[in-house]
Design a protein around this motif. Sequence first.
Motif, PDB file in Angstrom:
ATOM      1  N   PRO A 139      -5.532  15.128   1.679  1.00 52.33           N
ATOM      2  CA  PRO A 139      -5.163  13.756   2.070  1.00 52.33           C
ATOM      3  C   PRO A 139      -5.594  13.400   3.499  1.00 52.33           C
ATOM      4  O   PRO A 139      -5.964  12.254   3.765  1.00 52.33           O
ATOM      5  CB  PRO A 139      -3.645  13.728   1.936  1.00 52.33           C
ATOM      6  N   THR A 140      -5.595  14.362   4.405  1.00 50.78           N
ATOM      7  CA  THR A 140      -6.042  14.116   5.776  1.00 50.78           C
ATOM      8  C   THR A 140      -7.552  13.883   5.802  1.00 50.78           C
ATOM      9  O   THR A 140      -8.036  12.996   6.499  1.00 50.78           O
ATOM     10  CB  THR A 140      -5.658  15.292   6.696  1.00 50.78           C
ATOM     11  N   PHE A 141      -8.282  14.672   5.023  1.00 52.56           N
ATOM     12  CA  PHE A 141      -9.724  14.464   4.928  1.00 52.56           C
ATOM     13  C   PHE A 141     -10.019  13.067   4.380  1.00 52.56           C
ATOM     14  O   PHE A 141     -10.847  12.340   4.929  1.00 52.56           O
ATOM     15  CB  PHE A 141     -10.384  15.527   4.036  1.00 52.56           C
ATOM     16  N   VAL A 142      -9.345  12.688   3.313  1.00 55.61           N
ATOM     17  CA  VAL A 142      -9.577  11.377   2.706  1.00 55.61           C
ATOM     18  C   VAL A 142      -9.187  10.260   3.676  1.00 55.61           C
ATOM     19  O   VAL A 142      -9.877   9.243   3.762  1.00 55.61           O
ATOM     20  CB  VAL A 142      -8.827  11.250   1.358  1.00 55.61           C
ATOM     21  N   LYS A 143      -8.125  10.469   4.442  1.00 55.41           N
ATOM     22  CA  LYS A 143      -7.731   9.468   5.442  1.00 55.41           C
ATOM     23  C   LYS A 143      -8.843   9.294   6.484  1.00 55.41           C
ATOM     24  O   LYS A 143      -9.168   8.178   6.880  1.00 55.41           O
ATOM     25  CB  LYS A 143      -6.430   9.891   6.123  1.00 55.41           C
ATOM     26  N   ASN A 144      -9.443  10.392   6.930  1.00 54.31           N
ATOM     27  CA  ASN A 144     -10.576  10.326   7.862  1.00 54.31           C
ATOM     28  C   ASN A 144     -11.772   9.640   7.218  1.00 54.31           C
ATOM     29  O   ASN A 144     -12.440   8.816   7.850  1.00 54.31           O
ATOM     30  CB  ASN A 144     -10.971  11.728   8.328  1.00 54.31           C
ATOM     31  N   LEU A 145     -12.055   9.963   5.968  1.00 52.52           N
ATOM     32  CA  LEU A 145     -13.160   9.352   5.245  1.00 52.52           C
ATOM     33  C   LEU A 145     -12.959   7.844   5.142  1.00 52.52           C
ATOM     34  O   LEU A 145     -13.873   7.055   5.407  1.00 52.52           O
ATOM     35  CB  LEU A 145     -13.285   9.982   3.859  1.00 52.52           C
TER      36      LEU A 145
END
Length: 171
Positions: A139-145
Amino acid sequence: MKHLKTAALSFLGLLIASPAMANDRGEMVTASNPAGIVVAMLNAGHNPELTTDRVGDPLIISRGPGANLVVYFFGCDATTHDRCQSIRLQVGYDRAKPWSAQEAMKLSDEFPFLAVRLDQEGDPYVHWDLVLGDGIPVPTFVKNLRAFEESVTLAADLVYAEEKAEQAKGQ
């Protein structure tokens, strides 16, 4: 080609779901597992292709209607091209007229997380670097994306403002 891509994605899914990968990492994204980044991007609505760059490090290209999102991998083993530590999300803009460095720096002023550079033709490229190390939650990766996507979409307004104004005059 489509069948090859489907087979490759199925294989990547098996790799990611394997018991060896499912230990404590669970829902983590790491630069040392490019296939996991591909799956996270697929689940976020992208169309990523995993390939390699000119030196053999992993490279992901996601072709979109407005621009191509490229994911570069850094800190990889120089011989085996694995155990990468960080990634760069990058989008380039193809302007009709070259931009100056001063104009490009407006993007840095407006979007502090975006790094900006100009290619030899004066076209701006923006990127966002992420040190993933031992991993970050999906979820943190997707938030950055998503934040990167939003920034490059808004930055496009600045990049193409002059061209849009000229087009509006001509109509």
